[in-house]
Design a protein around this motif. Structure first.
Motif, PDB file in Angstrom:
ATOM      1  N   UNK A  63       0.847  -1.157   0.000  1.00  0.00           N
ATOM      2  CA  UNK A  63       0.000   0.000   0.000  1.00  0.00           C
ATOM      3  C   UNK A  63       0.904   1.236   0.000  1.00  0.00           C
ATOM      4  N   UNK A  64       0.532   2.206  -0.796  1.00  0.00           N
ATOM      5  CA  UNK A  64       1.288   3.452  -0.884  1.00  0.00           C
ATOM      6  C   UNK A  64       0.662   4.505   0.021  1.00  0.00           C
ATOM      7  N   UNK A  65       1.529   5.242   0.690  1.00  0.00           N
ATOM      8  CA  UNK A  65       1.121   6.411   1.454  1.00  0.00           C
ATOM      9  C   UNK A  65       1.564   7.606   0.621  1.00  0.00           C
ATOM     10  N   UNK A  66       0.608   8.367   0.120  1.00  0.00           N
ATOM     11  CA  UNK A  66       0.884   9.433  -0.844  1.00  0.00           C
ATOM     12  C   UNK A  66       1.198  10.767  -0.166  1.00  0.00           C
ATOM     13  N   UNK A  67       1.906  11.598  -0.909  1.00  0.00           N
ATOM     14  CA  UNK A  67       2.151  12.971  -0.482  1.00  0.00           C
ATOM     15  C   UNK A  67       0.860  13.766  -0.605  1.00  0.00           C
ATOM     16  N   UNK A  68       0.773  14.855   0.139  1.00  0.00           N
ATOM     17  CA  UNK A  68      -0.399  15.726   0.035  1.00  0.00           C
ATOM     18  C   UNK A  68      -0.397  16.424  -1.324  1.00  0.00           C
ATOM     19  N   UNK A  69      -1.569  16.760  -1.794  1.00  0.00           N
ATOM     20  CA  UNK A  69      -1.690  17.454  -3.075  1.00  0.00           C
ATOM     21  C   UNK A  69      -1.000  18.810  -3.031  1.00  0.00           C
ATOM     22  N   UNK A  70      -1.007  19.444  -1.868  1.00  0.00           N
ATOM     23  CA  UNK A  70      -0.366  20.746  -1.711  1.00  0.00           C
ATOM     24  C   UNK A  70       1.136  20.643  -1.999  1.00  0.00           C
ATOM     25  N   UNK A  98       5.114   8.692  -0.544  1.00  0.00           N
ATOM     26  CA  UNK A  98       6.013   8.970   0.572  1.00  0.00           C
ATOM     27  C   UNK A  98       6.515   7.693   1.224  1.00  0.00           C
ATOM     28  N   UNK A  99       5.583   6.761   1.468  1.00  0.00           N
ATOM     29  CA  UNK A  99       5.925   5.501   2.122  1.00  0.00           C
ATOM     30  C   UNK A  99       5.314   4.344   1.353  1.00  0.00           C
ATOM     31  N   UNK A 100       5.934   3.194   1.495  1.00  0.00           N
ATOM     32  CA  UNK A 100       5.352   1.963   0.985  1.00  0.00           C
ATOM     33  C   UNK A 100       5.199   1.006   2.156  1.00  0.00           C
ATOM     34  N   UNK A 101       3.964   0.581   2.377  1.00  0.00           N
ATOM     35  CA  UNK A 101       3.671  -0.406   3.414  1.00  0.00           C
ATOM     36  C   UNK A 101       3.410  -1.736   2.741  1.00  0.00           C
ATOM     37  N   UNK A 102       4.187  -2.716   3.122  1.00  0.00           N
ATOM     38  CA  UNK A 102       3.939  -4.076   2.645  1.00  0.00           C
ATOM     39  C   UNK A 102       3.461  -4.881   3.838  1.00  0.00           C
ATOM     40  N   UNK A 103       3.212  -6.164   3.641  1.00  0.00           N
ATOM     41  CA  UNK A 103       2.681  -6.997   4.712  1.00  0.00           C
ATOM     42  C   UNK A 103       3.590  -7.008   5.941  1.00  0.00           C
ATOM     43  N   UNK A 104       4.900  -6.946   5.736  1.00  0.00           N
ATOM     44  CA  UNK A 104       5.815  -7.051   6.870  1.00  0.00           C
ATOM     45  C   UNK A 104       6.841  -5.919   6.966  1.00  0.00           C
ATOM     46  N   UNK A 157      -4.428   9.022   3.078  1.00  0.00           N
ATOM     47  CA  UNK A 157      -3.291   8.142   3.297  1.00  0.00           C
ATOM     48  C   UNK A 157      -2.881   8.125   4.765  1.00  0.00           C
ATOM     49  N   UNK A 158      -3.063   9.246   5.454  1.00  0.00           N
ATOM     50  CA  UNK A 158      -2.734   9.304   6.878  1.00  0.00           C
ATOM     51  C   UNK A 158      -3.655   8.376   7.668  1.00  0.00           C
ATOM     52  N   UNK A 159      -4.906   8.312   7.269  1.00  0.00           N
ATOM     53  CA  UNK A 159      -5.837   7.378   7.916  1.00  0.00           C
ATOM     54  C   UNK A 159      -5.386   5.941   7.720  1.00  0.00           C
ATOM     55  N   UNK A 160      -4.954   5.604   6.504  1.00  0.00           N
ATOM     56  CA  UNK A 160      -4.453   4.252   6.229  1.00  0.00           C
ATOM     57  C   UNK A 160      -3.229   3.946   7.079  1.00  0.00           C
ATOM     58  N   UNK A 161      -2.326   4.923   7.184  1.00  0.00           N
ATOM     59  CA  UNK A 161      -1.118   4.739   7.989  1.00  0.00           C
ATOM     60  C   UNK A 161      -1.472   4.527   9.449  1.00  0.00           C
ATOM     61  N   UNK A 162      -2.391   5.338   9.976  1.00  0.00           N
ATOM     62  CA  UNK A 162      -2.819   5.188  11.367  1.00  0.00           C
ATOM     63  C   UNK A 162      -3.387   3.797  11.623  1.00  0.00           C
ATOM     64  N   UNK A 163      -4.213   3.313  10.693  1.00  0.00           N
ATOM     65  CA  UNK A 163      -4.789   1.977  10.849  1.00  0.00           C
ATOM     66  C   UNK A 163      -3.711   0.909  10.835  1.00  0.00           C
ATOM     67  N   UNK A 164      -2.752   1.041   9.909  1.00  0.00           N
ATOM     68  CA  UNK A 164      -1.683   0.042   9.807  1.00  0.00           C
ATOM     69  C   UNK A 164      -0.807   0.036  11.051  1.00  0.00           C
ATOM     70  N   UNK A 165      -0.516   1.199  11.607  1.00  0.00           N
ATOM     71  CA  UNK A 165       0.342   1.263  12.797  1.00  0.00           C
ATOM     72  C   UNK A 165      -0.412   0.870  14.066  1.00  0.00           C
TER      73      UNK A 165
END
Length: 138
Positions: A1-8, A61-67, A114-122
């Motif tokens: 899963x990719x964590x994207x940069x803000x549009x700004x 910005x980030x790449x989250x994989x399974x591990x 993407x920040x929501x996805x990151x929060x859930x993953x962490x």
């Protein structure tokens, strides 16, 4: 899963690249000897900002994989999620700590979805409550 940069942030890099490009082309039209001097520097600045825009847009910005979690930089080193011993939240940033490494994640340049996805993953990581800013629902 990719964590994207803000549009700004992406838009800022694109606009800066285009401005440098327009500036260098304008100076080239005014003075043809422009490419002998600082003109090359202006074109390089345009290329760097445009390259940064396309790289950040494509890779995120980030790449989250399974591990693993990895910053998408030139020398980004992946961290195994199972090795994370502590997550700190300081000034809005997340600091992931392992036995041997530290990764700081700047949350201000991450797109809100993407920040929501990151929060859930962490938050899924099984850490003691005193070692993570996320409340455990388990």
């Amino acid at each position: 899963m990719k964590i994207h940069y803000s549009k700004k942030r992406l838009r800022s890099h694109l606009i800066q690249g285009l401005l440098w490009l327009v500036f260098s082309i304008t100076l080239l039209v005014i003075d043809a000897s422009f490419l002998n001097g600082m003109g090359i520097g202006y074109l390089v600045m345009a290329a760097l900002f445009m390259g940064s825009y396309f790289y950040e847009r494509h890779y995120g910005y980030l790449t989250l994989k399974a591990d693993t979690i990895q910053k998408n930089t030139l020398i980004g080193k992946p961290i195994r999620l199972s090795e994370i011993r502590r997550i700190k939240k300081f000034a809005g940033d997340y600091i992931l700590e392992t036995e041997t490494a530290k990764m700081t994640i700047n949350t201000q340049i991450i797109a809100p979805d993407s920040l929501e996805k990151l929060d859930k993953a962490l938050s899924v990581l099984e850490l003691p409550p005193q070692l993570t800013p996320f409340g455990h629902t388990a």
